[in-house]
Design an enzyme around this catalytic site. Structure first.
Site, PDB file in Angstrom:
ATOM      1  CG  HIS A  20      -1.993  -0.980   1.233  1.00  0.00           C
ATOM      2  ND1 HIS A  20      -3.325  -0.647   1.270  1.00  0.00           N
ATOM      3  CD2 HIS A  20      -1.961  -2.340   1.209  1.00  0.00           C
ATOM      4  CE1 HIS A  20      -4.063  -1.739   1.267  1.00  0.00           C
ATOM      5  NE2 HIS A  20      -3.256  -2.779   1.230  1.00  0.00           N
ATOM      6  CG  ASP A 123      -4.384   2.572   1.740  1.00  0.00           C
ATOM      7  OD1 ASP A 123      -5.316   1.821   2.105  1.00  0.00           O
ATOM      8  OD2 ASP A 123      -3.488   2.205   0.968  1.00  0.00           O
ATOM      9  CB  ALA A 341      13.412 -12.047  -4.826  1.00  0.00           C
ATOM     10  CD  GLN A 343       7.560 -10.065  -7.793  1.00  0.00           C
ATOM     11  OE1 GLN A 343       7.673 -10.942  -6.945  1.00  0.00           O
ATOM     12  NE2 GLN A 343       6.456  -9.354  -7.950  1.00  0.00           N
ATOM     13  CD1 TRP A 361      -2.921  -2.727  -8.473  1.00  0.00           C
ATOM     14  CD2 TRP A 361      -3.977  -4.390  -9.510  1.00  0.00           C
ATOM     15  NE1 TRP A 361      -3.366  -2.242  -9.675  1.00  0.00           N
ATOM     16  CE2 TRP A 361      -4.020  -3.252 -10.340  1.00  0.00           C
ATOM     17  CE3 TRP A 361      -4.581  -5.571  -9.959  1.00  0.00           C
ATOM     18  CZ2 TRP A 361      -4.645  -3.247 -11.583  1.00  0.00           C
ATOM     19  CZ3 TRP A 361      -5.199  -5.566 -11.206  1.00  0.00           C
ATOM     20  CH2 TRP A 361      -5.223  -4.420 -11.998  1.00  0.00           C
ATOM     21  CB  SER A 363       2.527  -9.609  -8.039  1.00  0.00           C
ATOM     22  OG  SER A 363       3.378  -9.636  -6.908  1.00  0.00           O
ATOM     23  CD  GLU A 366       6.488  -5.703  -9.149  1.00  0.00           C
ATOM     24  OE1 GLU A 366       6.580  -6.927  -8.918  1.00  0.00           O
ATOM     25  OE2 GLU A 366       6.838  -4.831  -8.342  1.00  0.00           O
ATOM     26  CG  ASP A 382      -6.494  -7.061  -4.375  1.00  0.00           C
ATOM     27  OD1 ASP A 382      -5.786  -7.942  -3.825  1.00  0.00           O
ATOM     28  OD2 ASP A 382      -6.013  -6.033  -4.884  1.00  0.00           O
TER      29      ASP A 382
END
Length: 470
Positions: A20, A123, A341, A343, A361, A363, A366, A382
């Site tokens: 977030h 948020d 990592a 990513q 989200w 990920s 990305e 989600d």
């Protein structure tokens, strides 16, 4: 900085979780660096280090450090406020609501001393800031770290409060007739915050009031882009009754993100990837918070081993439950990463042909940025909506498994992994590349949809501020 821009002083209130907080800080950086906004970010002492990269490169951004609220009762066995360990997110949400008074007092002093707050950007977990903004007489902009499809489902849930007719059936389908495509979700796939809601319970009602406060707020700023979720963005505008719904993502690209250094182990990993055939490697990761139970870890390991495919497994949080000698048995074709990592860099390597993911989200974005299809394994929040979007609407998702009970069949998991790389996964990779090209266009300076939405946000907020000053 122009006089009109000086009047734009955003009070940013993040939710203290990386998924977030980081995109919201990227947004704060962009608004400060590109549009000249003054920005104050509310932070508790424990999370102040998270702001260091932003503060070092954005002189118009200032922290407002407030002690974590202590005027609430913690359930038995929970650490004190400084420990920030809570059994449920709803307890943390209620605790953070205790910042209302201190923030209000600070804002009143700031208005008298130097620069009044012109808007609150917070948020979507912090719906109580809608009332804070009303107390300050300024608009509240809701920041959504999730996509528009998940937001549409969320709004429907908290407005309607749908219930099961059979409390023993976790598979009972819950309809969402007002949401585009009228999806049906089994009860077990609904967000935990909603499933534990108890009407009349003060904590539950506080959480619901927060989400309803979001719906009543002045605007939404969403970490997505128009070309990815247009039907859901249009739905939100119709549902909310105004046009102030701005898709401004992915903020990791708009805001510049933060650079990371590679250590020796990471350099060795990329040397290994350089020696792999294009689109032959599956990257496996479940985000910064999701932790698979031992039975699922064992099944995942068995599936990867049976698949015969090359893979990189970012195993943070589950390292100790990986089966004994697993790495020996997959030596040469499989790598297990312990700890952090890189990513984004891994997904962007040409050797990576698929991403086995929990579908958080960030990920998802990305994966789209890298043009890599996703093997979906949603767990909560989600993630089920995101997995549906990837598979049914973008055509770049394949179901690997879902949930944490029971453990998946390793043979079936191996089949899905094997068919995700090489020639078998080509069609989904093409769909992923299409989405990636659309994302690249969306973040183009001056012409991209996300950039234009940010400019529209600035203009609307400046117009509101100017009208108030008259």
């Amino acid at each position: 900085m122009a006089e009109a821009e000086q009047r734009n002083h955003l009070l940013v209130v993040p939710f203290p979780a990386p998924s977030h907080m980081l995109p919201l800080l990227d947004l704060a950086y962009f608004l400060s660096a590109s549009f000249g906004f003054a920005v104050t970010v509310v932070v508790t002492p424990k999370n102040l280090p998270c702001l260091s990269p932003l503060l070092s490169r954005a002189p118009a951004v200032s922290p407002l450090v407030l002690p974590f609220p202590g005027d609430f009762d913690l359930p038995p066995g929970v650490e004190d406020a400084q420990g920030l360990r809570f059994p449920h997110v709803n307890t943390l949400l209620r605790a953070l609501g205790g910042l209302h008074g201190p923030i209000l007092r600070w804002a009143e002093e700031a208005a008298a001393a130097y620069l009044p707050v012109s808007a609150v950007l917070s948020d979507f977990f912090l719906g109580w800031t809608h009332r804070l903004a009303a107390d300050l007489g300024v608009p509240r902009l809701v920041f959504s770290p999730s996509g528009a499809a998940a937001l549409a489902v969320q709004h429907s849930l908290w407005r309607r409060l749908p219930q099961r007719t059979n409390f023993d059936d976790a598979e009972e389908l819950i309809p969402f007739p007002s949401v585009p495509r009228s999806p049906l979700y089994p009860w077990r796939q609904l967000p935990t915050l909603f499933k534990i809601f108890e009407q009349g319970d003060p904590l539950s009602e506080f959480v619901r009031d927060g989400f309803l406060g979001n719906i009543d707020s002045w605007a939404f700023v969403i970490n997505t882009f128009s070309e990815l979720e247009k039907p859901y963005l249009d739905h939100l505008r119709d549902d909310l009754g105004h046009e102030r719904v701005w898709a401004v993502g992915p903020l990791s690209l708009i805001g510049g993100g933060s650079s990371t250094e590679r250590d020796a182990a990471v350099e060795e990993l990329f040397a290994w990837l350089d020696g792999c055939i294009e689109a032959s490697v599956v990257y496996v990761a479940f985000g910064s918070l999701a932790v698979l139970p031992p039975a699922q870890v064992s099944a995942l390991a068995a599936g990867l081993e049976k698949s015969g495919a090359r893979f990189v497994w970012a195993a943070k949080g589950v390292e100790e439950t990986i089966p004994e000698r697993f790495e020996e048995r997959v030596a040469g074709r499989g790598r297990v990463l312990r700890g952090w990592a890189p990513q984004t860099a891994i997904l962007g390597h040409p050797a990576v042909g698929a991403f086995l993911s929990h579908c958080g989200w960030n990920s998802v974005l990305e994966a789209v940025a890298a043009g890599v299809p996703v093997l979906t394994w949603p767990i909560s929040a989600d993630q089920y909506t995101n997995a549906r979007l990837l598979k049914e609407e973008l055509g770049m998702g394949t179901v690997a498994y879902e949930g944490v009970e029971p453990a998946p069949d390793p043979t079936e998991l191996a089949r899905v992994v094997t068919q995700s790389v090489g020639e078998a996964g080509r069609a989904r990779r093409e769909k992923a590349k299409d989405a990636s090209r659309a994302m690249a266009a969306a973040v183009q300076e001056y012409s991209g949809s996300s950039y234009m939405n940010l400019a529209a946000l600035k203009e609307e907020l400046s117009r509101w501020t100017s009208l108030k000053a008259i």
